[in-house]
Design an enzyme around this catalytic site. Sequence first.
Site, PDB file in Angstrom:
ATOM      1  N   GLY A 171       0.825  -1.194   0.000  1.00  0.00           N
ATOM      2  CA  GLY A 171       0.000   0.000   0.000  1.00  0.00           C
ATOM      3  C   GLY A 171       0.862   1.247   0.000  1.00  0.00           C
ATOM      4  N   CYS A 172       0.300   2.353  -0.483  1.00  0.00           N
ATOM      5  CA  CYS A 172       1.090   3.587  -0.624  1.00  0.00           C
ATOM      6  C   CYS A 172       1.530   4.137   0.737  1.00  0.00           C
ATOM      7  CB  CYS A 172       0.310   4.619  -1.416  1.00  0.00           C
ATOM      8  SG  CYS A 172      -1.364   4.946  -0.821  1.00  0.00           S
ATOM      9  N   TYR A 173       0.581   4.286   1.660  1.00  0.00           N
ATOM     10  CA  TYR A 173       0.946   4.793   2.984  1.00  0.00           C
ATOM     11  C   TYR A 173       1.915   3.838   3.679  1.00  0.00           C
ATOM     12  CZ  TYR A 173      -3.031   8.097   2.837  1.00  0.00           C
ATOM     13  OH  TYR A 173      -3.906   9.101   2.513  1.00  0.00           O
ATOM     14  N   ALA A 174       1.657   2.543   3.538  1.00  0.00           N
ATOM     15  CA  ALA A 174       2.507   1.550   4.179  1.00  0.00           C
ATOM     16  C   ALA A 174       3.937   1.622   3.656  1.00  0.00           C
ATOM     17  CB  ALA A 174       1.930   0.159   3.959  1.00  0.00           C
ATOM     18  N   THR A 175       4.093   1.878   2.367  1.00  0.00           N
ATOM     19  CA  THR A 175       5.432   1.987   1.791  1.00  0.00           C
ATOM     20  C   THR A 175       6.251   3.041   2.520  1.00  0.00           C
ATOM     21  OG1 THR A 175       4.668   1.249  -0.391  1.00  0.00           O
ATOM     22  CG2 THR A 175       6.707   2.524  -0.321  1.00  0.00           C
TER      23      THR A 175
END
Length: 303
Positions: free
Chosen positions: A117-121
Amino acid sequence: MATVFIDGEAGTTGLGIRDRLLRHAGVTLHSIAADKRKDLDTKRAILRAVDLVVLCLPDEAARDTVRLAAELGPEAPKLLDASTAHRVADGWTYGFAELEPEQVDAIRTARAVSNPGCYATGAIALLRPLVDAGLVPAGTPLTINAVSGYSGGGKTMIESHQSGGAPSFELYGLTLQHKHVPEIMRYSGLTRRPLFVPSVGNFHQGMLVSVPLHLDELPGRPTVAAIRDALTARYPAGGHVVASEAADGRLEAEALNDTNRMELRVFGNEGHRHAVLVARLDNLGKGASAAAVQNLELMLGLG
């Protein structure tokens, strides 16, 4: 020439992957006619014919395609899932190549990879090196704040912003059940659930993820320099993820748009013993489509 099918190529992430692969000299794309997307025999034939399938679908639809591929046995293609469905699932390799030194080889040899996921990255890139180094213990209570461009919010949000009907800025996910938190915990090494507060701004793409730290509340009472050094040691210059020098106390979200790059910075004040970790990336680039192409290249031996 590797053959790839994007299941769900009409969505934002699917279109981003498709555009990149159309310019890729090592890949041939297979498509399915719009009126055949739910025809299982047609999809089964495409799955059998290609080397790799990228899943850009809602979670349950992604699981359906995975089950269909499993029926093919040794004829099944490799799978790269851009949905949330398999990010913490057993048997799936996490597709963040910079997670640890061994992750590139793990992705290269995997049959099934989940795209982060983008935020997780951003959050994992900031926190995993500090947890590994013992500077931030796994049980530390943390807050993660983030802002994204509206392109990551799905069709309804995109239409609302593009029509002028959306606010300039808003917090969301205030039920504190955001779908990225489980993968943030697993792959950052955290054992205590962080408070995650996402937000969306009235700009198309770009992202900032930030983690504030009270340095004297950490057991080793690390310096700002020690935090910065841990990130620099994990991410050498020249890679897709780099630890950059802190700028002048300001940071805008859109500088890395349309790239597969992510910049990590540590802003600090030793007098107050405060630090703020910040990751900057494109939510559609390193946070989605560009990262998927990076994983695809590793899985197909193209990179």
